[in-house]
Structure formats: C-alpha cells, structure tokens
Design an enzyme around this catalytic site. Structure first.
Site, PDB file in Angstrom:
ATOM      1  N   TYR A 273      -2.625 -12.653  -4.437  1.00 28.74           N
ATOM      2  CA  TYR A 273      -1.783 -11.835  -5.326  1.00 28.74           C
ATOM      3  C   TYR A 273      -0.295 -12.102  -5.158  1.00 28.74           C
ATOM      4  O   TYR A 273       0.522 -11.457  -5.808  1.00 28.74           O
ATOM      5  CB  TYR A 273      -2.106 -10.341  -5.159  1.00 28.74           C
ATOM      6  CG  TYR A 273      -1.985  -9.817  -3.756  1.00 28.74           C
ATOM      7  CD1 TYR A 273      -0.765  -9.391  -3.250  1.00 28.74           C
ATOM      8  CD2 TYR A 273      -3.097  -9.766  -2.937  1.00 28.74           C
ATOM      9  CE1 TYR A 273      -0.664  -8.925  -1.951  1.00 28.74           C
ATOM     10  CE2 TYR A 273      -3.003  -9.293  -1.634  1.00 28.74           C
ATOM     11  CZ  TYR A 273      -1.779  -8.883  -1.149  1.00 28.74           C
ATOM     12  OH  TYR A 273      -1.681  -8.425   0.135  1.00 28.74           O
TER      13      TYR A 273
ATOM     14  N   LYS B   5      -9.192  -5.850  10.970  1.00 28.40           N
ATOM     15  CA  LYS B   5     -10.353  -5.434  10.167  1.00 28.40           C
ATOM     16  C   LYS B   5     -11.686  -5.621  10.894  1.00 28.40           C
ATOM     17  O   LYS B   5     -12.620  -4.860  10.660  1.00 28.40           O
ATOM     18  CB  LYS B   5     -10.392  -6.213   8.854  1.00 28.40           C
ATOM     19  CG  LYS B   5      -9.333  -5.816   7.840  1.00 28.40           C
ATOM     20  CD  LYS B   5      -9.591  -6.565   6.536  1.00 28.40           C
ATOM     21  CE  LYS B   5      -8.476  -6.373   5.544  1.00 28.40           C
ATOM     22  NZ  LYS B   5      -8.751  -7.004   4.250  1.00 28.40           N
TER      23      LYS B   5
ATOM     24  N   ASN C   5     -16.927 -23.517   0.907  1.00 29.86           N
ATOM     25  CA  ASN C   5     -15.848 -23.339   1.884  1.00 29.86           C
ATOM     26  C   ASN C   5     -15.521 -24.666   2.544  1.00 29.86           C
ATOM     27  O   ASN C   5     -16.365 -25.537   2.669  1.00 29.86           O
ATOM     28  CB  ASN C   5     -16.269 -22.318   2.959  1.00 29.86           C
ATOM     29  CG  ASN C   5     -15.085 -21.827   3.769  1.00 29.86           C
ATOM     30  OD1 ASN C   5     -14.086 -21.409   3.195  1.00 29.86           O
ATOM     31  ND2 ASN C   5     -15.172 -21.887   5.089  1.00 29.86           N
ATOM     32  N   ARG C   6     -14.241 -24.797   2.959  1.00 29.76           N
ATOM     33  CA  ARG C   6     -13.788 -26.016   3.647  1.00 29.76           C
ATOM     34  C   ARG C   6     -14.596 -26.256   4.927  1.00 29.76           C
ATOM     35  O   ARG C   6     -15.069 -27.354   5.170  1.00 29.76           O
ATOM     36  CB  ARG C   6     -12.297 -25.867   3.966  1.00 29.76           C
ATOM     37  CG  ARG C   6     -11.688 -27.035   4.682  1.00 29.76           C
ATOM     38  CD  ARG C   6     -10.220 -26.795   4.912  1.00 29.76           C
ATOM     39  NE  ARG C   6      -9.955 -25.591   5.724  1.00 29.76           N
ATOM     40  CZ  ARG C   6      -8.761 -25.179   6.071  1.00 29.76           C
ATOM     41  NH1 ARG C   6      -7.684 -25.830   5.667  1.00 29.76           N
ATOM     42  NH2 ARG C   6      -8.612 -24.088   6.810  1.00 29.76           N
TER      43      ARG C   6
ATOM     44  N   THR D  32      -5.671  -3.475   7.991  1.00 30.08           N
ATOM     45  CA  THR D  32      -5.479  -4.829   7.470  1.00 30.08           C
ATOM     46  C   THR D  32      -5.381  -5.826   8.618  1.00 30.08           C
ATOM     47  O   THR D  32      -5.609  -5.473   9.790  1.00 30.08           O
ATOM     48  CB  THR D  32      -4.265  -4.876   6.501  1.00 30.08           C
ATOM     49  OG1 THR D  32      -4.237  -6.156   5.874  1.00 30.08           O
ATOM     50  CG2 THR D  32      -2.938  -4.623   7.208  1.00 30.08           C
TER      51      THR D  32
ATOM     52  N   ASP E 241     -12.661  -3.672  -0.097  1.00 31.66           N
ATOM     53  CA  ASP E 241     -12.346  -4.958  -0.732  1.00 31.66           C
ATOM     54  C   ASP E 241     -13.495  -5.390  -1.655  1.00 31.66           C
ATOM     55  O   ASP E 241     -13.262  -5.947  -2.731  1.00 31.66           O
ATOM     56  CB  ASP E 241     -12.114  -6.050   0.321  1.00 31.66           C
ATOM     57  CG  ASP E 241     -10.757  -5.904   1.005  1.00 31.66           C
ATOM     58  OD1 ASP E 241      -9.841  -5.318   0.407  1.00 31.66           O
ATOM     59  OD2 ASP E 241     -10.630  -6.392   2.150  1.00 31.66           O
TER      60      ASP E 241
ATOM     61  N   GLY F 237     -14.250 -19.835  -0.424  1.00 34.00           N
ATOM     62  CA  GLY F 237     -13.667 -19.210   0.763  1.00 34.00           C
ATOM     63  C   GLY F 237     -14.706 -18.333   1.451  1.00 34.00           C
ATOM     64  O   GLY F 237     -15.497 -17.662   0.776  1.00 34.00           O
TER      65      GLY F 237
ATOM     66  N   GLY G 100      -5.143 -11.191  -8.567  1.00 33.88           N
ATOM     67  CA  GLY G 100      -5.501 -10.537  -7.309  1.00 33.88           C
ATOM     68  C   GLY G 100      -4.905  -9.156  -7.136  1.00 33.88           C
ATOM     69  O   GLY G 100      -5.407  -8.356  -6.329  1.00 33.88           O
TER      70      GLY G 100
ATOM     71  N   SER H 270       0.814  -1.223   0.000  1.00 35.87           N
ATOM     72  CA  SER H 270       0.000   0.000   0.000  1.00 35.87           C
ATOM     73  C   SER H 270       0.848   1.274   0.000  1.00 35.87           C
ATOM     74  O   SER H 270       0.518   2.218  -0.725  1.00 35.87           O
ATOM     75  CB  SER H 270      -0.971   0.006   1.188  1.00 35.87           C
ATOM     76  OG  SER H 270      -1.960  -0.971   0.972  1.00 35.87           O
TER      77      SER H 270
HETATM   78  P1  NAP Z   1      -8.969 -15.664   6.087  1.00 39.79           P
HETATM   79  O1  NAP Z   1     -10.001 -14.756   6.657  1.00 39.79           O
HETATM   80  O2  NAP Z   1      -7.962 -16.305   6.982  1.00 39.79           O
HETATM   81  O3  NAP Z   1      -9.737 -16.844   5.288  1.00 39.79           O
HETATM   82  C1  NAP Z   1      -9.015 -17.892   4.706  1.00 39.79           C
HETATM   83  C2  NAP Z   1      -9.948 -18.718   3.822  1.00 39.79           C
HETATM   84  O4  NAP Z   1      -9.139 -19.714   3.159  1.00 39.79           O
HETATM   85  C3  NAP Z   1     -11.019 -19.487   4.601  1.00 39.79           C
HETATM   86  O5  NAP Z   1     -12.174 -19.582   3.809  1.00 39.79           O
HETATM   87  C4  NAP Z   1     -10.364 -20.862   4.785  1.00 39.79           C
HETATM   88  O6  NAP Z   1     -11.285 -21.912   4.957  1.00 39.79           O
HETATM   89  C5  NAP Z   1      -9.667 -21.011   3.442  1.00 39.79           C
HETATM   90  N1  NAP Z   1      -8.570 -21.964   3.462  1.00 39.79           N
HETATM   91  C6  NAP Z   1      -7.373 -21.805   4.070  1.00 39.79           C
HETATM   92  N2  NAP Z   1      -6.596 -22.896   3.842  1.00 39.79           N
HETATM   93  C7  NAP Z   1      -7.331 -23.747   3.091  1.00 39.79           C
HETATM   94  C8  NAP Z   1      -7.103 -25.036   2.536  1.00 39.79           C
HETATM   95  N3  NAP Z   1      -5.925 -25.657   2.710  1.00 39.79           N
HETATM   96  N4  NAP Z   1      -8.063 -25.613   1.791  1.00 39.79           N
HETATM   97  C9  NAP Z   1      -9.256 -24.967   1.596  1.00 39.79           C
HETATM   98  N5  NAP Z   1      -9.552 -23.758   2.105  1.00 39.79           N
HETATM   99  C10 NAP Z   1      -8.600 -23.151   2.841  1.00 39.79           C
HETATM  100  O7  NAP Z   1      -8.121 -14.929   4.959  1.00 39.79           O
HETATM  101  P2  NAP Z   1      -8.595 -13.712   4.005  1.00 39.79           P
HETATM  102  O8  NAP Z   1      -8.256 -12.425   4.649  1.00 39.79           O
HETATM  103  O9  NAP Z   1      -9.992 -13.951   3.580  1.00 39.79           O
HETATM  104  O10 NAP Z   1      -7.585 -13.876   2.769  1.00 39.79           O
HETATM  105  C11 NAP Z   1      -7.709 -14.956   1.856  1.00 39.79           C
HETATM  106  C12 NAP Z   1      -6.801 -14.693   0.661  1.00 39.79           C
HETATM  107  O11 NAP Z   1      -7.266 -13.531  -0.024  1.00 39.79           O
HETATM  108  C13 NAP Z   1      -5.341 -14.403   1.055  1.00 39.79           C
HETATM  109  O12 NAP Z   1      -4.497 -14.980   0.074  1.00 39.79           O
HETATM  110  C14 NAP Z   1      -5.254 -12.884   0.980  1.00 39.79           C
HETATM  111  O13 NAP Z   1      -3.950 -12.423   0.681  1.00 39.79           O
HETATM  112  C15 NAP Z   1      -6.194 -12.607  -0.178  1.00 39.79           C
HETATM  113  N6  NAP Z   1      -6.753 -11.252  -0.158  1.00 39.79           N
HETATM  114  C16 NAP Z   1      -6.545 -10.494  -1.254  1.00 39.79           C
HETATM  115  C17 NAP Z   1      -7.062  -9.226  -1.318  1.00 39.79           C
HETATM  116  C18 NAP Z   1      -6.817  -8.415  -2.555  1.00 39.79           C
HETATM  117  O14 NAP Z   1      -7.057  -7.205  -2.528  1.00 39.79           O
HETATM  118  N7  NAP Z   1      -6.379  -9.020  -3.651  1.00 39.79           N
HETATM  119  C19 NAP Z   1      -7.815  -8.704  -0.247  1.00 39.79           C
HETATM  120  C20 NAP Z   1      -8.014  -9.514   0.876  1.00 39.79           C
HETATM  121  C21 NAP Z   1      -7.476 -10.791   0.912  1.00 39.79           C
HETATM  122  P3  NAP Z   1     -11.819 -22.294   6.444  1.00 39.79           P
HETATM  123  O15 NAP Z   1     -12.937 -21.335   6.738  1.00 39.79           O
HETATM  124  O16 NAP Z   1     -12.251 -23.689   6.292  1.00 39.79           O
HETATM  125  O17 NAP Z   1     -10.644 -22.127   7.380  1.00 39.79           O
END
Ligand code: NAP
Length: 264
Positions: free
Chosen positions: A210, A65, A144-145, A61, A98, A121, A231, A16
């Site tokens: 990303y 959040k 979702n898992r 972040t 987001d 997810g 991403g 950022s």
């Molecule tokens: P989070 O709140 O920790 O959520 C993680 C998600 O991933 C949950 O749905 C989790 O499932 C799932 N997951 C994790 N390991 C897994 C596996 N081995 N198999 C299947 N599902 C799995 O994280 P978040 O903040 O949402 O971020 C998720 C991703 O999005 C990250 O890579 C982050 O960098 C990216 N992101 C990108 C942006 C952007 O602007 N491009 C913005 C925000 C986030 P469970 O519920 O079963 O644990």
C-alpha cells in the site's frame, strides 16, 4: 475513556492511529488509539501491562505477529495462519484480521471469491491471504521465491493449495480468477513481481503493498483490462474488522478510508 492501541516496532509511521481515531470522531466516541514500541524481550510484559491498565484492544504488527501467538488464546484461523494481529482485552483472545481484510477488500469491489486464486508470496501476508481465500472455497496456487516457504504454506492450507516457483506465474495465471501480491516487491520501488504479459482481463488483482497505493503491478493489471484493488483497501478492512469486534458498532468505513488515504 476507552483506549485501544498498536504494538509493534517501529510504529512511528503507522496509519492505524488516524484510521481508528477518525472512526471514534465520526461516532462521537470517547476513545483514543495509541502506539506502543516495546523491546522484543518486553513483549509479554507489554501485553499483560496493557491488559492491567484497561486497554480494550490491541493491534499487533511487525515484528510481533508470530511471537504474540504464544501469549494469547488464538482463534483457530490465527492459529492456522501462525500469526495474531489483533487481541481482545481483557480476555486475551487473539485473531487475524489480515485474512478477512483481504477477502472483504475483494468482495467490496465486486470480486467473486470463488474459482482459482494465485497468491504471490508466502510471508506473513501471504499466509493470511492464502488461508482467507481457501476458507472462501477458492483453489489457491502459492508462488514464492523461496520454494520451501511456498511448500510449507500450501501443506498447512491443505488440499485447496499447491506450491509453485515464481517462473510458473504465466501458466498459473492463464486460467486464474484472482491474483494477490503478498510480496514486498513494489514497495517504494517501481517494480512488479508478476510479468505484465501474464495479466489478462478475466483477472481481479489485489496488491497487498500500500506504499505507494498505485503500484507497478496494479498499473500493468489495469493496462491488461483486469480489475484492480489496492492494498489500502486490505489495510482498511483489517482495521474495520478489529474496530467492529472491539466496539460492537458498525464501523464508519468512509471516515476511516478518508483518514487512511490522506495519511498515504
Ligand atoms: P514478509 O513476511 O517479510 O514476506 C515477504 C514476502 O516477499 C516473502 O514471500 C518473500 O519471499 C517476498 N519477497 C521479498 N523480496 C522479494 C523479491 N525481491 N522477489 C520476490 N519475492 C520477494 O512480509 P509480509 O508481512 O508478508 O508483507 C509483505 C507485503 O505485504 C509488504 O509490502 C507489507 O506492507 C504488505 N502487507 C499489507 C497489508 C495490508 O493490510 N495491505 C497487510 C500485511 C502486509 P521469500 O520467502 O523468498 O523471502
């Protein structure tokens, strides 16, 4: 000089600062974007301190959040998502860019945000994207898992959404228009959360991951003839939304994108 910032922990490798400072440079603005890493118990003092010091806007972040929602006046979308990633100061209004970042990333790539979306997810990103796409009028299938999280998210989104296990993905995707990966699968590892055989040419695929920008999912999607959006575009457009809101100026998107891509 105007000061903007990012609250998180850790924020050392955040993209950022270069992205926002590239915008200030491009527009000749006297502004800086700085990072703050408060301890969790100091979050309220950090937000209030930033306001008192005249910081004009804060991004938020991981891991703050959700907690910051209680400290600000959230807009209805941030309240429904249950997370704030940007705050107007001194007003203390909180919102979530987001959701708009994902929608704009798709739209800027010519994707029609109508029809059916599959969101894989149900964490922070999944919640923002599911609400964002449902607000565009899409039917949203959340896979979702952990079943309870998918069910909670689809219940929160309402009648536009349904909840599913990951093994239903081939069926869910067969007639879908948009797929967004919001799991962390694919980050720093060459794995995809979606079976390659479930992807098809009528699909547009956004991967919220990303790092790296070109994930296994996006490679599989391109091989299947689908349109792909990485991403970094979502990250870019959430930053663009915050910049435009805080400054009232049109963001220099090209300069911000160049800074982001060179940071990656
Ligand atoms: P989070 O709140 O920790 O959520 C993680 C998600 O991933 C949950 O749905 C989790 O499932 C799932 N997951 C994790 N390991 C897994 C596996 N081995 N198999 C299947 N599902 C799995 O994280 P978040 O903040 O949402 O971020 C998720 C991703 O999005 C990250 O890579 C982050 O960098 C990216 N992101 C990108 C942006 C952007 O602007 N491009 C913005 C925000 C986030 P469970 O519920 O079963 O644990």
């Amino acid at each position: 000089m105007q000061v903007f910032g990012l609250l998180g922990n850790p924020v050392e490798h955040s993209l950022s600062p270069p992205m926002h400072e590239a915008a200030y440079d491009a527009l000749g603005m006297d502004a800086r974007y700085v990072t703050f890493e408060p301890a969790p118990e100091d979050l309220a003092a950090a937000v209030e301190g930033a306001r008192a010091l005249g910081v004009a806007g804060l991004n938020v972040t991981i891991p703050f959040k959700r907690d910051v929602l209680e400290l600000v006046d959230p807009d209805p979308l941030a309240e429904r998502i249950g997370a704030v990633n940007a705050i107007d100061l001194p007003e203390m209004r909180g919102y979530n860019t987001d959701a708009v970042g994902a929608v704009r990333a798709l739209r800027e790539h010519g994707v029609d945000c109508s029809g059916t979306a599959v969101v894989v997810g149900a964490g922070g990103a999944g919640r923002a994207v599911a609400f964002g796409l449902a607000d565009e009028g899409m039917a949203v299938r959340v896979a979702n898992r952990t079943a309870e999280r998918a069910e909670e998210l689809s219940a929160d989104v309402g009648k536009a959404a349904t909840a599913h296990p990951l093994d239903a993905l081939p069926d869910l995707l067969a007639d879908a228009d948009v797929l967004v990966n919001c799991t962390s699968v694919g980050m720093e590892e060459d794995r995809s959360p979606v079976p390659a055989g479930a992807l098809h040419p009528d699909l547009a695929v956004l991967d919220a991951v990303y790092t790296p920008p070109e994930t296994r999912l996006l490679r599989d999607a391109a091989d299947a003839g689908a349109d792909t959006v990485d991403g970094a575009w979502m990250l870019l457009y959430q930053g663009v939304a915050a910049f435009e809101r805080w400054t009232g100026r049109e963001a220099p998107v090209g300069a911000m994108n160049d800074a982001l891509r060179s940071g990656l």
